[in-house]
Write an enzyme that holds these catalytic residues in place. Structure first.
Site, short mmCIF file in Angstrom:
data_model
loop_
_atom_site.label_atom_id
_atom_site.label_comp_id
_atom_site.label_asym_id
_atom_site.label_seq_id
_atom_site.Cartn_x
_atom_site.Cartn_y
_atom_site.Cartn_z
CG MET A 189 -2.16 -0.80 1.12
SD MET A 189 -2.96 -1.03 2.72
CE MET A 189 -3.49 0.63 3.11
CE LYS B 238 -7.96 10.20 10.65
NZ LYS B 238 -9.38 10.09 10.30
N GLY B 239 -6.25 3.95 8.16
CA GLY B 239 -6.31 2.51 8.42
C GLY B 239 -5.05 1.75 8.02
CB CYS B 240 -3.35 -1.11 9.50
SG CYS B 240 -2.66 -0.11 10.79
CB VAL B 241 -6.27 -3.65 6.07
CG1 VAL B 241 -5.38 -4.57 6.89
CG2 VAL B 241 -7.50 -3.28 6.85
#
Lengths: 159, 100
Positions: A36, B97-100
């Site tokens: 990502m 902000k999320g990790c996934v």
């Protein structure tokens, strides 16, 4: 590799050696997170960590309820039949809320994101496995030497 | 307003998402090396904006692919080198902000 300290990470190689849910997920999240961010990533599954990419096992990954002090559960309680399945169900529910996919979907997602996926040759031989026992995302079965070659310039993470 | 006049954070994301326009998006995309925003890019960008305006954070990659119909491989091809971050930047919203 020389790292001056504030050089951005360009590549990571993640080794997964444990087959429990809490052994596998952190590695999957880190590999996906790397992609990502535009960081090259490869995953190397060894010993029981291979369960995450073995066709017949990957849908049945469970939380360890015995010998897992993080759960704050006494060993005798953790031993009760069904306890591991119960803890796994609870945890999966929480993960779904965070949009963390099940192992199989996660492996596909990470592979589609460009992360290379390998199984460890020594472990494959030890457990009498072959390429056909693995999910299609496994790019190859490689030796430790090949792993180091492929990890040139990478930060190696062991989980 | 052109992009040069707008305030941005350290990563180059717009600080005020209300200043965003489609023209600004094209300029931001060019900065990221994307010269032409196709209909597929817009699908992702619009979904990012919609989710952010409704929920206060950009969607996860999984949600993004499921709801946009753009699969993971295509997403990484459309926004090379970090799709979530890049699409968010072009969409005029903060880094997810999320990790996934």
């Amino acid at each position: 590799m020389e790292n001056t300290g504030n050089e951005p990470i360009k590549k990571v190689s993640i080794i997964v050696s444990k087959g429990s849910l809490e052994g596998i997920y952190p590695a999957l999240i880190m590999a996906n997170g790397a992609r990502m961010e535009g960081i090259d990533a490869s995953m190397f599954f060894t010993f029981f960590g291979m369960d995450a990419v073995i066709e017949k096992r990957m849908d049945y990954i469970k939380v360890a309820t015995v010998g897992n002090p993080g759960l704050h559960m006494s060993t005798i309680v953790g031993m009760i039949p069904g306890m591991s399945a119960f803890a796994t169900k609870m945890m999966k529910k929480e993960m779904e809320k965070l949009d963390i996919p099940p192992v199989r979907e996660f492996i596909t997602m990470i592979h589609d994101a460009g992360c290379e996926i390998y199984a460890c040759k020594a472990s494959v031989e030890m457990f009498h496995l072959a390429k056909k026992d693995f999910c299609k995302e496994v790019d190859d079965i490689i030796s430790v030497g090949q792993f180091y070659e492929k990890s040139a310039g990478a930060q190696i993470i062991f989980t | 307003m052109s992009l040069k006049e707008l305030q941005r954070d350290a990563d180059g994301h717009l600080t005020n998402n209300k200043e965003w326009t489609e023209e600004i998006a094209k300029e931001l995309a060019a900065e990221e090396g994307i010269d032409l925003l196709t209909e597929r890019h817009w699908k992702v960008i619009n979904l990012m904006r919609k989710e952010f305006l409704e929920k206060g954070d950009a969607p996860s990659i999984r949600k993004l692919t499921k709801e946009s119909g753009v699969d993971t491989k295509e997403l990484y091809a459309l926004f090379p080198k970090g799709p979530a971050k890049k699409a968010a930047k072009i969409a005029g919203i903060p880094k997810p902000k999320g990790c996934v």
